[in-house]
Structure formats: structure tokens, C-alpha cells
Write an enzyme that holds these catalytic residues in place. Structure first.
Site, PDB file in Angstrom:
ATOM      1  N   LEU A  38       0.871  -1.170   0.000  1.00  0.00           N
ATOM      2  CA  LEU A  38       0.000   0.000   0.000  1.00  0.00           C
ATOM      3  C   LEU A  38       0.909   1.222   0.000  1.00  0.00           C
ATOM      4  O   LEU A  38       1.831   1.316   0.814  1.00  0.00           O
ATOM      5  CB  LEU A  38      -0.898  -0.018   1.240  1.00  0.00           C
ATOM      6  CG  LEU A  38      -2.048   0.982   1.326  1.00  0.00           C
ATOM      7  CD1 LEU A  38      -2.977   0.869   0.117  1.00  0.00           C
ATOM      8  CD2 LEU A  38      -2.835   0.774   2.613  1.00  0.00           C
ATOM      9  N   ASP A  39       0.680   2.158  -0.924  1.00  0.00           N
ATOM     10  CA  ASP A  39       1.560   3.320  -1.065  1.00  0.00           C
ATOM     11  C   ASP A  39       1.749   4.051   0.258  1.00  0.00           C
ATOM     12  O   ASP A  39       0.819   4.117   1.071  1.00  0.00           O
ATOM     13  CB  ASP A  39       0.979   4.300  -2.087  1.00  0.00           C
ATOM     14  CG  ASP A  39       1.115   3.807  -3.517  1.00  0.00           C
ATOM     15  OD1 ASP A  39       1.879   2.855  -3.741  1.00  0.00           O
ATOM     16  OD2 ASP A  39       0.450   4.379  -4.402  1.00  0.00           O
ATOM     17  N   PRO A  40       2.928   4.646   0.486  1.00  0.00           N
ATOM     18  CA  PRO A  40       3.171   5.367   1.741  1.00  0.00           C
ATOM     19  C   PRO A  40       2.136   6.450   2.033  1.00  0.00           C
ATOM     20  O   PRO A  40       1.741   6.634   3.190  1.00  0.00           O
ATOM     21  CB  PRO A  40       4.565   5.977   1.524  1.00  0.00           C
ATOM     22  CG  PRO A  40       5.239   5.041   0.575  1.00  0.00           C
ATOM     23  CD  PRO A  40       4.143   4.560  -0.350  1.00  0.00           C
TER      24      PRO A  40
END
Length: 305
Positions: A38-40
Site C-alpha cells: 500500500l503506497d506510503p
């Protein structure tokens, strides 16, 4: 032995690896892995496997995912989100919600999508995002993904731009930022991802997710209610109950005949199934293989001990 899945509510600002590192420290277990990056900058559901449940991650990642995303129409960046360099700004015409919803139709069903340069896809032994940090861009082959739902919740003008809130349900490997950017290009104005929340990953839902702070508090109280059984991440796989006299066979990795189990779901050669005891304990994942007598065998593929 600590084993199972944790449904973590990842906050924005942490990488998926940061979450894993936090759980290793809290649980004092080294063997931990997450079920899909999951993207930062994104928040939401991040399934994490603990102990021998990490062997099940490849099956967990086969499930669909659901997101709520906000896009800014009229703005384009080199990363397709607000963390990137602005490439273009274009005032939007007076879109109606009907216009915007109609423009999602070409992006539903099975589509082809080019991974963004800021993704973790490998290229000649390196991650694309590593090349992007060096200012490089390379050709990336398009990948097939499935968009089950691309539904406009609300849209409103914001100066020269439009903001659109979207619910998306999709197959694994879908890049939401790229879906939005392609949608914006189709509308003739471009689009950038402003906000992303993952609301579901397979059978793990946002409403049941635990923050890292909640997990730490539970551990301090001597509780483990956040730790789900290994089968929790495999709800999409058929279940077959193994009779008691064959449990030892399965635990030792020995194939059993399908006709010794009742009832049996409809199965095809190559299917992966869950073999469980009558009490619901997951024994193994098994592959359906043909039998010389015209029946089929259940061959343990991943045995949990």
C-alpha cells in the site's frame, strides 16, 4: 507459537515495510510479511501474515481489493499523485456528474494498464521507483487487470479544477493512480490522485482493521484478539472437511482421495482448496489432481504444522 493474520489499518506516511517492522518489534517475531504493498501516502487495510501463515500470502494476494479515492481533474504530475512534479494544469469545462460517470465505462471490465514509474515492478533487476528517483523512464509493457466497479460518489469544482470521489473495486496488480490518470486523459484534462483509502483486501475489511496503537495496547494487556486464524485470509478458497482418520495423512503431506470427504464442492483439476478438520482448524492447502480411477486426489501443497 504466534501464527495467523493481522488486519492492520495502515496510516498515511508509513510504508508497508514500516508496518511489518513495527509488528516484528511488538510481537517479537521475525517471520512476518504483508499481503500487498500500500503506497506510503495511502491509508487503509494492510493484511499481515505472522509465523508460518506467511506461506499463505501468495493465495491471499489473489483476492480483489476495494478503494475510495479522490482525484483532482485538470492536474497532471510525473508520479500521478500530489507528491510529484506538476507536468500540466488545464482548466476543466463544467463537467456534470453524469458526464464523469459515463467516462468511467471504458475503464471497467478487463483493461490493460501500464504500471507507473513509481511502482515496485522489476526492470532488469531493479525496481521502477529506483530508476524514477534517478530521473529515468523506461518502456513498460501493459498488464491486464480487471475493474469490477468504478463508481463516482461525488464531484465538485475546485477553482479551475474538479475534485472527484470514486469507489473502485479491482483485481490485484491494479494501480489506482494510473487508473485515475488514464480516466483524466480520456476526459481531456488529466488527473492526479489526491487521497487513497483501501477499504478491503480480499476478506479483510476496514471496519475490522486494527491500528498499530490498538495492537500495542492489546499486547500490553496480554490480549491477542487482533490475531486471526490462518484461514481468515483464505475465504475465497473452497473448504473440504477431512475425516479424522485421514488428518495424519494430510499433516504428513500425503494425498488423499476426494471421495473420502463429504460434502464436496464442485471442483476442477488444478483448483486450490482448504483442507480443514471438523472443528475448523486449517490443516493444509491442497491441489486437485486427477486419479487413475477417474476420480481425483487432494494433494497437500502447503501444510501448516
Amino acid at each position: 507459537m504466534v501464527m495467523g493474520f493481522v488486519n492492520v489499518l495502515k496510516p498515511p506516511g508509513l510504508t508497508s515495510h514500516d508496518v511489518v517492522q513495527n509488528l516484528r518489534r511488538l510481537l517479537k517475531v521475525k517471520r512476518i510479511g504483508h499481503g500487498g504493498t500500500l503506497d506510503p501516502l495511502a491509508a487503509g487495510v494492510l493484511p499481515v501474515a505472522v509465523g508460518t501463515a506467511t506461506r499463505l500470502l501468495e493465495y491471499l494476494q489473489g483476492g480483489d481489493k476495494a478503494y475510495r479515492a479522490e482525484f483532482i481533474l485538470g492536474l497532471k504530475t510525473d508520479t500521478q499523485d500530489l507528491g510529484g512534479r506538476v507536468l500540466a494544469r488545464k482548466p476543466c469545462p463544467p463537467f456534470t456528474e453524469k458526464d464523469l460517470q459515463a467516462a468511467t465505462r471504458p475503464f471497467t471490465g478487463t483493461i490493460r494498464q501500464v504500471p507507473p514509474m513509481v511502482s515496485a515492478v522489476h526492470y532488469q533487476g531493479r525496481r521502477l521507483y529506483e530508476l524514477a528517483r534517478e530521473g529515468l523512464e523506461v518502456e513498460r509493457p501493459a498488464r491486464q487487470v480487471t475493474i469490477h466497479e468504478f463508481r463516482l460518489i461525488r464531484a465538485w469544482p475546485d477553482g479551475p479544477y474538479y475534485r472527484a470521489l470514486i469507489d473502485i473495486t479491482c483485481s490485484r496488480g491494479t494501480y489506482i493512480r494510473t487508473l485515475g490518470a488514464d480516466w483524466g486523459d480520456y476526459l481531456g484534462v488529466g488527473a492526479t490522485l489526491a487521497f487513497l483509502l483501501r477499504t478491503r483486501a480480499g476478506s479483510f475489511r476496514l471496519t475490522d482493521a486494527w491500528t498499530l496503537e490498538e495492537i500495542a495496547g492489546a499486547i500490553d494487556r496480554g490480549e491477542r484478539t487482533f490475531l486471526l486464524p490462518p484461514a481468515a485470509g483464505l475465504a475465497h478458497l473452497p473448504v473440504i472437511i477431512v475425516p479424522g482418520e485421514f488428518i495424519r495423512h494430510v499433516s504428513n503431506g500425503v494425498a488423499i482421495k476426494g471421495d473420502v470427504c463429504r460434502p464436496l464442492p464442485s471442483l476442477r483439476e488444478g483448483d486450490i482448496v482448504r483442507l480443514e478438520t471438523g472443528e475448523g482448524q486449517l490443516l493444509a492447502l491442497a491441489r486437485v489432481e486427477p486419479d487413475t480411477r477417474g476420480s481425483f486426489l487432494l494433494k497437500p501443497h502447503k501444510v501448516l504444522k
